[in-house]
Design a protein around this motif. Structure first.
Motif, PDB file in Angstrom:
ATOM      1  N   GLN A 200     -66.023 -58.136  -9.284  1.00  0.00           N
ATOM      2  CA  GLN A 200     -65.697 -59.648  -8.770  1.00  0.00           C
ATOM      3  C   GLN A 200     -66.252 -60.128  -7.883  1.00  0.00           C
ATOM      4  O   GLN A 200     -66.662 -61.076  -7.949  1.00  0.00           O
ATOM      5  CB  GLN A 200     -63.897 -59.967  -9.063  1.00  0.00           C
ATOM      6  N   SER A 201     -66.647 -59.404  -6.894  1.00  0.00           N
ATOM      7  CA  SER A 201     -67.703 -60.284  -5.688  1.00  0.00           C
ATOM      8  C   SER A 201     -69.030 -59.472  -5.995  1.00  0.00           C
ATOM      9  O   SER A 201     -69.815 -59.375  -4.659  1.00  0.00           O
ATOM     10  CB  SER A 201     -66.974 -59.369  -4.537  1.00  0.00           C
ATOM     11  N   ALA A 202     -69.837 -59.375  -7.144  1.00  0.00           N
ATOM     12  CA  ALA A 202     -70.813 -58.396  -7.107  1.00  0.00           C
ATOM     13  C   ALA A 202     -71.410 -58.080  -6.724  1.00  0.00           C
ATOM     14  O   ALA A 202     -72.788 -57.713  -6.381  1.00  0.00           O
ATOM     15  CB  ALA A 202     -72.419 -60.170  -7.793  1.00  0.00           C
ATOM     16  N   ARG A 203     -70.745 -56.960  -6.763  1.00  0.00           N
ATOM     17  CA  ARG A 203     -71.333 -55.713  -5.348  1.00  0.00           C
ATOM     18  C   ARG A 203     -71.944 -54.394  -6.246  1.00  0.00           C
ATOM     19  O   ARG A 203     -71.485 -54.023  -7.339  1.00  0.00           O
ATOM     20  CB  ARG A 203     -69.858 -54.968  -4.825  1.00  0.00           C
ATOM     21  N   ARG A 204     -72.472 -53.813  -5.194  1.00  0.00           N
ATOM     22  CA  ARG A 204     -74.012 -52.901  -6.501  1.00  0.00           C
ATOM     23  C   ARG A 204     -72.858 -51.695  -6.484  1.00  0.00           C
ATOM     24  O   ARG A 204     -72.438 -50.983  -5.202  1.00  0.00           O
ATOM     25  CB  ARG A 204     -75.387 -52.785  -5.774  1.00  0.00           C
ATOM     26  N   ALA A 205     -73.005 -51.207  -7.872  1.00  0.00           N
ATOM     27  CA  ALA A 205     -72.387 -49.186  -7.617  1.00  0.00           C
ATOM     28  C   ALA A 205     -72.779 -48.588  -8.560  1.00  0.00           C
ATOM     29  O   ALA A 205     -73.132 -48.807  -9.659  1.00  0.00           O
ATOM     30  CB  ALA A 205     -70.437 -49.607  -8.247  1.00  0.00           C
ATOM     31  N   ILE A 206     -72.148 -47.880  -8.497  1.00  0.00           N
ATOM     32  CA  ILE A 206     -73.398 -46.599 -10.061  1.00  0.00           C
ATOM     33  C   ILE A 206     -71.288 -45.743  -9.786  1.00  0.00           C
ATOM     34  O   ILE A 206     -70.659 -45.661  -8.808  1.00  0.00           O
ATOM     35  CB  ILE A 206     -74.044 -45.516  -9.077  1.00  0.00           C
ATOM     36  N   VAL A 207     -71.292 -44.751 -11.197  1.00  0.00           N
ATOM     37  CA  VAL A 207     -70.682 -44.084 -11.226  1.00  0.00           C
ATOM     38  C   VAL A 207     -70.886 -42.374 -10.838  1.00  0.00           C
ATOM     39  O   VAL A 207     -72.016 -41.973 -11.637  1.00  0.00           O
ATOM     40  CB  VAL A 207     -69.688 -44.173 -12.443  1.00  0.00           C
ATOM     41  N   LEU A 208     -70.497 -41.466 -10.816  1.00  0.00           N
ATOM     42  CA  LEU A 208     -70.729 -40.450 -10.550  1.00  0.00           C
ATOM     43  C   LEU A 208     -70.012 -39.710 -11.118  1.00  0.00           C
ATOM     44  O   LEU A 208     -68.305 -40.026 -10.821  1.00  0.00           O
ATOM     45  CB  LEU A 208     -70.862 -39.969  -9.259  1.00  0.00           C
ATOM     46  N   SER A 209     -69.859 -38.493 -12.475  1.00  0.00           N
ATOM     47  CA  SER A 209     -68.563 -38.095 -13.050  1.00  0.00           C
ATOM     48  C   SER A 209     -69.737 -36.253 -13.089  1.00  0.00           C
ATOM     49  O   SER A 209     -70.478 -36.676 -13.149  1.00  0.00           O
ATOM     50  CB  SER A 209     -68.004 -38.427 -14.237  1.00  0.00           C
ATOM     51  N   ARG A 210     -68.261 -35.479 -12.964  1.00  0.00           N
ATOM     52  CA  ARG A 210     -68.516 -34.156 -13.919  1.00  0.00           C
ATOM     53  C   ARG A 210     -69.415 -34.130 -15.285  1.00  0.00           C
ATOM     54  O   ARG A 210     -70.462 -33.422 -15.024  1.00  0.00           O
ATOM     55  CB  ARG A 210     -67.547 -33.722 -13.771  1.00  0.00           C
ATOM     56  N   THR A 211     -68.607 -35.590 -15.918  1.00  0.00           N
ATOM     57  CA  THR A 211     -69.661 -35.170 -17.244  1.00  0.00           C
ATOM     58  C   THR A 211     -70.342 -37.063 -17.973  1.00  0.00           C
ATOM     59  O   THR A 211     -69.697 -37.760 -17.151  1.00  0.00           O
ATOM     60  CB  THR A 211     -68.093 -35.402 -18.703  1.00  0.00           C
ATOM     61  N   ARG A 212     -71.676 -36.437 -17.492  1.00  0.00           N
ATOM     62  CA  ARG A 212     -72.617 -37.617 -17.382  1.00  0.00           C
ATOM     63  C   ARG A 212     -72.346 -38.635 -18.548  1.00  0.00           C
ATOM     64  O   ARG A 212     -72.246 -39.891 -18.394  1.00  0.00           O
ATOM     65  CB  ARG A 212     -73.957 -37.368 -18.233  1.00  0.00           C
ATOM     66  N   ALA A 213     -71.823 -38.464 -19.923  1.00  0.00           N
ATOM     67  CA  ALA A 213     -70.979 -38.723 -20.723  1.00  0.00           C
ATOM     68  C   ALA A 213     -70.489 -40.155 -20.710  1.00  0.00           C
ATOM     69  O   ALA A 213     -69.751 -41.147 -20.629  1.00  0.00           O
ATOM     70  CB  ALA A 213     -71.282 -38.763 -22.375  1.00  0.00           C
ATOM     71  N   HIS A 214     -69.020 -39.154 -19.869  1.00  0.00           N
ATOM     72  CA  HIS A 214     -68.199 -40.207 -19.056  1.00  0.00           C
ATOM     73  C   HIS A 214     -68.676 -41.239 -17.674  1.00  0.00           C
ATOM     74  O   HIS A 214     -68.180 -42.634 -18.189  1.00  0.00           O
ATOM     75  CB  HIS A 214     -67.340 -39.437 -19.043  1.00  0.00           C
ATOM     76  N   ALA A 215     -69.274 -40.881 -17.298  1.00  0.00           N
ATOM     77  CA  ALA A 215     -70.023 -41.393 -16.625  1.00  0.00           C
ATOM     78  C   ALA A 215     -70.856 -42.561 -16.823  1.00  0.00           C
ATOM     79  O   ALA A 215     -70.490 -44.101 -16.733  1.00  0.00           O
ATOM     80  CB  ALA A 215     -70.512 -41.301 -15.302  1.00  0.00           C
ATOM     81  N   GLU A 216     -71.104 -42.772 -17.343  1.00  0.00           N
ATOM     82  CA  GLU A 216     -72.271 -43.534 -18.118  1.00  0.00           C
ATOM     83  C   GLU A 216     -71.258 -44.582 -19.285  1.00  0.00           C
ATOM     84  O   GLU A 216     -71.708 -45.826 -19.208  1.00  0.00           O
ATOM     85  CB  GLU A 216     -73.298 -43.276 -19.511  1.00  0.00           C
ATOM     86  N   GLU A 217     -70.410 -44.067 -20.043  1.00  0.00           N
ATOM     87  CA  GLU A 217     -69.453 -44.928 -20.893  1.00  0.00           C
ATOM     88  C   GLU A 217     -68.934 -45.916 -19.982  1.00  0.00           C
ATOM     89  O   GLU A 217     -68.627 -47.138 -20.000  1.00  0.00           O
ATOM     90  CB  GLU A 217     -68.586 -44.507 -21.821  1.00  0.00           C
ATOM     91  N   LEU A 218     -68.201 -45.721 -18.781  1.00  0.00           N
ATOM     92  CA  LEU A 218     -67.678 -46.409 -17.672  1.00  0.00           C
ATOM     93  C   LEU A 218     -68.554 -47.673 -17.296  1.00  0.00           C
ATOM     94  O   LEU A 218     -68.220 -48.314 -17.059  1.00  0.00           O
ATOM     95  CB  LEU A 218     -66.630 -45.857 -16.842  1.00  0.00           C
ATOM     96  N   ALA A 219     -69.269 -46.550 -16.783  1.00  0.00           N
ATOM     97  CA  ALA A 219     -70.806 -47.354 -16.569  1.00  0.00           C
ATOM     98  C   ALA A 219     -70.835 -48.532 -16.512  1.00  0.00           C
ATOM     99  O   ALA A 219     -70.563 -49.776 -16.103  1.00  0.00           O
ATOM    100  CB  ALA A 219     -71.672 -47.123 -15.030  1.00  0.00           C
ATOM    101  N   ALA A 220     -71.279 -48.149 -17.905  1.00  0.00           N
ATOM    102  CA  ALA A 220     -71.574 -49.482 -19.080  1.00  0.00           C
ATOM    103  C   ALA A 220     -71.247 -50.752 -19.336  1.00  0.00           C
ATOM    104  O   ALA A 220     -70.646 -51.791 -19.093  1.00  0.00           O
ATOM    105  CB  ALA A 220     -71.741 -48.800 -20.472  1.00  0.00           C
ATOM    106  N   ARG A 221     -69.727 -50.342 -19.376  1.00  0.00           N
ATOM    107  CA  ARG A 221     -67.949 -51.498 -19.163  1.00  0.00           C
ATOM    108  C   ARG A 221     -68.467 -52.062 -18.447  1.00  0.00           C
ATOM    109  O   ARG A 221     -67.982 -53.922 -18.001  1.00  0.00           O
ATOM    110  CB  ARG A 221     -66.615 -50.836 -19.236  1.00  0.00           C
ATOM    111  N   PHE A 222     -69.336 -52.016 -17.008  1.00  0.00           N
ATOM    112  CA  PHE A 222     -69.221 -53.035 -15.894  1.00  0.00           C
ATOM    113  C   PHE A 222     -70.181 -53.067 -15.356  1.00  0.00           C
ATOM    114  O   PHE A 222     -70.765 -53.516 -14.276  1.00  0.00           O
ATOM    115  CB  PHE A 222     -68.050 -52.807 -14.657  1.00  0.00           C
ATOM    116  N   GLY A 223     -71.317 -53.089 -16.627  1.00  0.00           N
ATOM    117  CA  GLY A 223     -72.695 -53.240 -15.772  1.00  0.00           C
ATOM    118  C   GLY A 223     -73.291 -52.244 -14.724  1.00  0.00           C
ATOM    119  O   GLY A 223     -73.965 -52.957 -13.920  1.00  0.00           O
ATOM    120  N   CYS A 224     -72.980 -50.870 -15.041  1.00  0.00           N
ATOM    121  CA  CYS A 224     -73.358 -50.696 -13.608  1.00  0.00           C
ATOM    122  C   CYS A 224     -74.405 -48.929 -13.878  1.00  0.00           C
ATOM    123  O   CYS A 224     -74.284 -49.024 -15.414  1.00  0.00           O
ATOM    124  CB  CYS A 224     -72.756 -50.102 -12.394  1.00  0.00           C
ATOM    125  N   ALA A 225     -74.874 -47.922 -13.507  1.00  0.00           N
ATOM    126  CA  ALA A 225     -75.464 -47.161 -13.752  1.00  0.00           C
ATOM    127  C   ALA A 225     -74.593 -46.395 -13.473  1.00  0.00           C
ATOM    128  O   ALA A 225     -73.920 -45.519 -12.898  1.00  0.00           O
ATOM    129  CB  ALA A 225     -76.422 -46.183 -12.960  1.00  0.00           C
TER     130      ALA A 225
END
Length: 313
Positions: A151-176
């Protein structure tokens, strides 16, 4: 005077401070409240819980936040966007689901001015827009954090044990998104937001690159010892819990209850010892120190009871 009846559903729930927070809010507004904790191994039928306990509302915590939408007559926009609910309210047309976690995230990260976004009050985040926010975890808590950050255009990345989970969540919010084995270089002055449940393993991270650590967990945090080891400013999840509870109160009671700063101070102890009751014994008289074991078999009952007693220590 009308008595509200609420409950918390999850596994475990014995350690939860929700009963304390909702009790304080009910006391502040002068409405009697009976609040029960319900522990289950599998997603229960909401209609049965509401009928058996005569509930007006149900708070939902892990692991059931993303498993109940199919039982709801209505889902609020934030809950729809996040794909999970943490509050179910009885309405004349059926059960409605909400997600108040963005309000909790917003309160925890309250270093900037607030603004209204969607159906939850959220706030811009601390630091400059260039600062990187590292979200550790890819579950419902992480989704709420990303919902607020975007909502405030902050840069973010997602780290998860499972790459597919991280990428899926990140894609929903436009990050890596990255798994623990492919963590990119973390810039200095980044902010770590932990969204891991108790008992989780923590990856190797460049802790000295972080300027602050925030946490969704307020008890048995897996990242707090590391933040303290590296002398990093640490904010636990109690402010998140209190902020989302206040928003939940607004949804249930229809008015925002203004709390003083003391309300957000975590109590040293809840007091009292949970009394475990079986599903067959559940009734509207179940009180604040009870944990209803929502079990269909004796084996389930024993498993839940052992889990809850361990969590209550």
């Amino acid at each position: 005077m009308f008595t509200y009846r609420g409950a918390l559903l999850g596994l475990p729930v014995s350690h939860s401070l929700s009963v304390y927070l909702w009790g304080r809010m009910a006391q502040r507004c002068g409405h009697p409240l009976v609040y029960t904790r319900v522990s289950a191994l599998k997603p229960p039928r909401l209609s049965e819980i509401f009928e058996r306990l005569r509930l007006d509302f149900l708070n939902v915590t892990s692991p059931f936040k993303a498993q109940l939408q199919g039982q709801l007559a209505e889902v609020a926009p934030a809950a729809m966007r996040l794909g999970c609910v943490n509050l179910v309210v009885r309405h004349p047309k059926g059960l409605a689901g909400y997600n108040t976690d963005p309000a909790g995230v917003s309160y925890m990260l309250q270093d900037a001015a607030k603004e209204e976004v969607g159906d939850c009050g959220v706030a811009a985040q601390p630091g400059t827009p260039e600062r990187l926010f590292v979200v550790l975890g890819a579950g419902g808590a992480a989704a709420a954090v990303l919902y607020v950050l975007t909502q405030s255009a902050r840069r973010a990345i997602v780290l998860s044990r499972t790459r597919a989970h991280a990428e899926e969540l990140a894609a929903r919010f436009g990050c890596a998104g990255y798994d623990y084995l492919s963590i990119p270089e973390i810039p200095a002055q980044s902010v770590l937001i932990g969204c891991l449940p108790p008992g989780s393993s923590v990856p190797e991270l460049p802790w000295r690159r972080f300027s602050a650590v925030y946490d969704s967990t307020y008890a048995h945090s897996p990242i707090r010892p590391l933040a303290e080891r590296f002398s990093l400013p640490y904010t636990g999840g109690y402010d998140w819990l209190a902020g989302q509870a206040q928003e939940g109160f607004r949804v249930v009671y229809g008015a925002m209850l203004v709390m003083d700063e003391g309300f957000y101070v975590q109590p040293a102890s809840l007091g009292g010892v949970p009394v475990y009751v079986g599903k067959r014994d559940a009734s509207p008289s179940s009180g604040n120190d009870t944990v209803v074991l929502w079990a269909d078999t004796d084996l389930e009952f024993q498993q839940i009871e052992a889990y809850e007693k361990a969590a209550a220590r």
